[in-house]
Design a protein around this motif. Sequence first.
Motif, short mmCIF file in Angstrom:
data_model
loop_
_atom_site.label_atom_id
_atom_site.label_comp_id
_atom_site.label_asym_id
_atom_site.label_seq_id
_atom_site.Cartn_x
_atom_site.Cartn_y
_atom_site.Cartn_z
N LYS A 130 52.15 26.84 -42.47
CA LYS A 130 53.28 26.46 -41.61
C LYS A 130 53.90 25.14 -42.11
N ALA A 131 53.00 24.20 -42.46
CA ALA A 131 53.48 22.88 -42.89
C ALA A 131 54.22 22.95 -44.22
N ILE A 132 53.81 23.87 -45.10
CA ILE A 132 54.38 23.94 -46.44
C ILE A 132 55.68 24.78 -46.46
N ALA A 133 55.97 25.44 -45.37
CA ALA A 133 57.13 26.35 -45.33
C ALA A 133 58.45 25.71 -45.77
N PRO A 134 58.76 24.46 -45.36
CA PRO A 134 60.04 23.87 -45.81
C PRO A 134 60.11 23.71 -47.33
N TRP A 135 58.97 23.41 -47.96
CA TRP A 135 58.92 23.30 -49.42
C TRP A 135 59.20 24.66 -50.04
N LYS A 136 58.62 25.69 -49.47
CA LYS A 136 58.82 27.06 -50.00
C LYS A 136 60.29 27.46 -49.90
N THR A 137 60.89 27.16 -48.76
CA THR A 137 62.30 27.51 -48.55
C THR A 137 63.15 26.84 -49.62
N LYS A 138 62.82 25.57 -49.90
CA LYS A 138 63.60 24.80 -50.88
C LYS A 138 63.51 25.41 -52.29
N HIS A 139 62.34 25.92 -52.66
CA HIS A 139 62.14 26.40 -54.02
C HIS A 139 62.23 27.92 -54.17
N MET A 140 62.54 28.59 -53.08
CA MET A 140 62.66 30.04 -53.17
C MET A 140 63.83 30.42 -54.08
N ARG A 141 63.59 31.40 -54.93
CA ARG A 141 64.67 31.96 -55.75
C ARG A 141 64.74 33.45 -55.50
N GLN A 142 65.96 33.92 -55.49
CA GLN A 142 66.16 35.36 -55.34
C GLN A 142 65.74 36.06 -56.64
N GLY A 143 64.97 37.11 -56.51
CA GLY A 143 64.64 37.96 -57.65
C GLY A 143 65.08 39.37 -57.29
N TRP A 144 65.20 40.24 -58.29
CA TRP A 144 65.56 41.64 -58.05
C TRP A 144 64.63 42.54 -58.85
N ARG A 145 64.02 43.46 -58.19
CA ARG A 145 63.19 44.45 -58.89
C ARG A 145 64.06 45.64 -59.28
N PRO A 146 63.92 46.10 -60.54
CA PRO A 146 64.69 47.27 -60.94
C PRO A 146 64.12 48.54 -60.31
N ILE A 147 64.98 49.36 -59.78
CA ILE A 147 64.56 50.68 -59.28
C ILE A 147 65.08 51.66 -60.32
N ALA A 148 64.17 52.33 -61.00
CA ALA A 148 64.56 53.13 -62.17
C ALA A 148 64.15 54.59 -62.04
N GLN A 149 64.88 55.41 -62.81
CA GLN A 149 64.55 56.84 -62.90
C GLN A 149 64.24 57.16 -64.35
N ILE A 150 63.29 58.00 -64.57
CA ILE A 150 62.95 58.36 -65.94
C ILE A 150 64.11 59.15 -66.56
N GLY A 151 64.40 58.89 -67.83
CA GLY A 151 65.49 59.57 -68.52
C GLY A 151 66.78 58.78 -68.44
N THR A 152 67.87 59.37 -68.96
CA THR A 152 69.17 58.70 -68.84
C THR A 152 69.90 59.30 -67.64
N VAL A 153 70.64 58.48 -66.95
CA VAL A 153 71.37 58.93 -65.76
C VAL A 153 72.86 58.65 -66.00
N GLU A 154 73.65 59.68 -65.86
CA GLU A 154 75.10 59.60 -66.06
C GLU A 154 75.69 58.39 -65.35
N ASN A 155 76.57 57.67 -66.04
CA ASN A 155 77.32 56.54 -65.49
C ASN A 155 76.51 55.24 -65.29
N TYR A 156 75.25 55.25 -65.63
CA TYR A 156 74.49 53.99 -65.54
C TYR A 156 74.15 53.51 -66.95
N LYS A 157 74.30 52.23 -67.18
CA LYS A 157 74.02 51.70 -68.52
C LYS A 157 72.84 50.72 -68.56
N CYS A 158 72.33 50.31 -67.39
CA CYS A 158 71.16 49.43 -67.40
C CYS A 158 69.93 50.29 -67.63
N GLN A 159 69.17 49.98 -68.65
CA GLN A 159 68.02 50.83 -68.97
C GLN A 159 66.93 50.08 -69.72
#
Length: 281
Positions: free
Chosen positions: A26-55
């Motif tokens: 609880k006490a460390i929460a403000p420090w965590k909020t300050k250093h939090m960074r947004q990350g994004w996990r890729p959601i992927a499908q096996i193979g190539t998918v029409e119209n998508y270029k991230c792979q």
Amino acid sequence: MWPFRKKNKKEDNSEKHSAEHAQLLKAIAPWKTKHMRQGWRPIAQIGTVENYKCQFGGIPFVETGMSEAVCPLCGKAPPLFLQLDSRELPESRRTFGDGLLQLYYCTSCEGDGEGWNAHSAVSQFRILRSRELHRANTPLDSIITPRTIVRWEPFEDYPSTDESEEMGVTIGYDFKNDLVNVECRELGLVMKGLSNHINDLDMEVAEAISSAASGDKLGGWPHWIQSPEYPSCPECGSIMEHFFQIDSGDHLEYMFGDAGCGHITQCPKHRGRFAFGWACC
Ligand SMILES: [Zn+2]
Ligand SMILES: [Zn+2]
């Protein structure tokens, strides 16, 4: 009768530890909020998918009239590891302008070419700015199973425990008694003699305070296997920033050494300058 008494004493202790851990988090929460960074996990499908270029893997795109990637060490076509289309990325992550960013990595030259080194010729980046694109004629033995990224799932990421000290959290260990002292000066926080293991979370104190997610991710904080290793930009010497993490055995069918983790970094000034390095245990 003493086994009962011992059990009771243990229970008392574990309640005391839980309360202390809850107080710490609880006490460390403000420090965590300050250093939090947004990350994004890729959601992927096996193979190539029409119209998508991230792979991950698969056959890369090339611009019309552009030569295909060649490994400068062996002269063969290096496999594509990652391709990101800026238009398919979250807006804040389109840091290299409009285009397709590609990472090629010559797996045949990895050993002699020190592929782990962020400035090794084994890794090669290309940014395709034209939208006149077609698939390359990559030979079959240079193609890693393609996985197309169809969306990004945001999550909150925190500095790895190796980096949290630099960010102001100090953890002192009493290994003999499995106790820790935690200090965070900016919060005026000092807690001494805490049990190092948090039973409720099944993790150690340092990890519960702050840890960077393993696995593939865009943005966020690097999950370092050894110590933090941010390379310098070969053009201006600036410390390069974390951009993308490629972990062994996640979406890309490749193992870096013994289950190592790779990091793509970007120069904060030369936004078209990228490096890729990895480390394992
Ligand atoms: Zn090569
Ligand atoms: Zn630079």
